[in-house]
Design a protein around this motif. Structure first.
Motif, short mmCIF file in Angstrom:
data_model
loop_
_atom_site.label_atom_id
_atom_site.label_comp_id
_atom_site.label_asym_id
_atom_site.label_seq_id
_atom_site.Cartn_x
_atom_site.Cartn_y
_atom_site.Cartn_z
N ARG A 235 0.84 -1.20 0.00
CA ARG A 235 0.00 0.00 0.00
C ARG A 235 0.87 1.25 0.00
O ARG A 235 1.93 1.28 0.62
N GLU A 236 0.37 2.28 -0.69
CA GLU A 236 1.03 3.58 -0.69
C GLU A 236 -0.02 4.68 -0.75
O GLU A 236 -1.02 4.56 -1.47
N CYS B 103 4.93 0.25 -4.74
CA CYS B 103 4.28 -1.00 -4.31
C CYS B 103 4.83 -2.20 -5.06
O CYS B 103 5.14 -3.24 -4.48
N GLU C 197 -5.54 5.79 -1.25
CA GLU C 197 -4.58 4.70 -1.12
C GLU C 197 -4.51 3.89 -2.41
O GLU C 197 -5.54 3.50 -2.97
N ARG D 174 -3.12 0.36 -3.96
CA ARG D 174 -2.69 -0.96 -3.53
C ARG D 174 -2.28 -1.80 -4.74
O ARG D 174 -2.86 -1.66 -5.82
#
Length: 252
Positions: A129-130, A144, A171, A173
């Motif tokens: 996740r970022e 990621c 977010e 993912r």
């Protein structure tokens, strides 16, 4: 009050800033006046403050954000300006990608997207996740992917997961299919289409799939899934293949 102080109006003209800007920079603690008249609240500046004020004005014209300007005035100029330059370069790259996409739409029109419905099984995955913004999606996705590839067992099967509704911050993912994964991608009925071409043009295919939802009266459920079918390190951008999937919320 010292005789060498300049009232805010004269100082503003000297520094090519407006009185409103000087007041704003004072409120932010960026450029405080040398003296404020306690009875009137009127601001006064020393002539030698002009250098800092001119620096602030120049950097703001270059779209350097105020926190970076504050770092420059605090003596951290090199690092602050490098960071600002990196952000500006990333923004220019994003705009160039948008320009290429617009050129394609102008030349070819909106593409006709061939959409089908497929049943997808649930898959056990590892997820990275970022945090991202609309301008940093590519960098967040890349970060990621880099983390997941370090843990890949054999040829990786990667799926990007992106929100349907793009807020100011969200977010990103990326999932790696793995028998030992701690997360599960739910299965179900999905509208799907194959995108062929650079990743930055996937939005055209996503829009085509969403248009299909509207045409057929179905409700989409996020996240948007992008299944990456080949290696961008060895595949020319125009030949990259990506499956775009969006779950049918009203089909069980």
């Amino acid at each position: 009050m010292s005789n060498d102080l300049l009232p805010i109006g004269r100082f503003a003209r000297l520094c090519r800033l407006s009185v409103k800007q000087l007041r704003h920079y004072d409120d932010l603690g960026l450029l405080a006046p040398a003296w404020v008249d306690p009875s009137s609240g009127y601001r006064y500046y020393r002539p030698e403050q002009a250098r800092d004020a001119l620096m602030v004005g120049m950097l703001r014209e270059l779209d350097v954000p105020l926190p970076a300007v504050a770092r420059v005035l605090a003596g951290q100029g090199a690092a602050a300006l490098r960071d600002a330059r990196d952000r500006l370069e990333a923004d220019v790259a994003r705009r160039r990608r948008a320009l290429r996409l617009l050129d394609r739409v102008l030349a070819e029109g909106l593409p006709e997207t061939e959409v089908s419905v497929a049943e997808e099984p649930a898959r056990r995955v590892r997820v990275a996740r970022e945090a991202a913004t609309p301008t940093t999606i590519a960098a967040a996705t890349g970060a990621c992917v880099a983390r997941l590839l370090q843990a890949a067992e054999g040829p990786p099967s990667l799926v990007g997961l992106f929100p349907l509704d793009m807020a100011d911050e969200f977010e990103v993912r990326v999932a790696l299919e793995s028998a030992s994964g701690e997360d599960v991608l739910p299965g179900g009925a999905f509208a799907q289409a194959l995108h062929t071409g650079p990743y930055e043009e996937i939005a055209l295919t996503v829009h085509g799939v969403l248009a299909w939802f509207g045409d057929h009266g179905h409700a989409p459920a996020g996240p948007v899934r992008e299944v990456y079918l080949n290696d961008p390190g060895s595949t020319p951008p125009e030949h990259l293949e990506t499956r775009v999937l969006i779950r049918l919320e009203d089909v069980r």
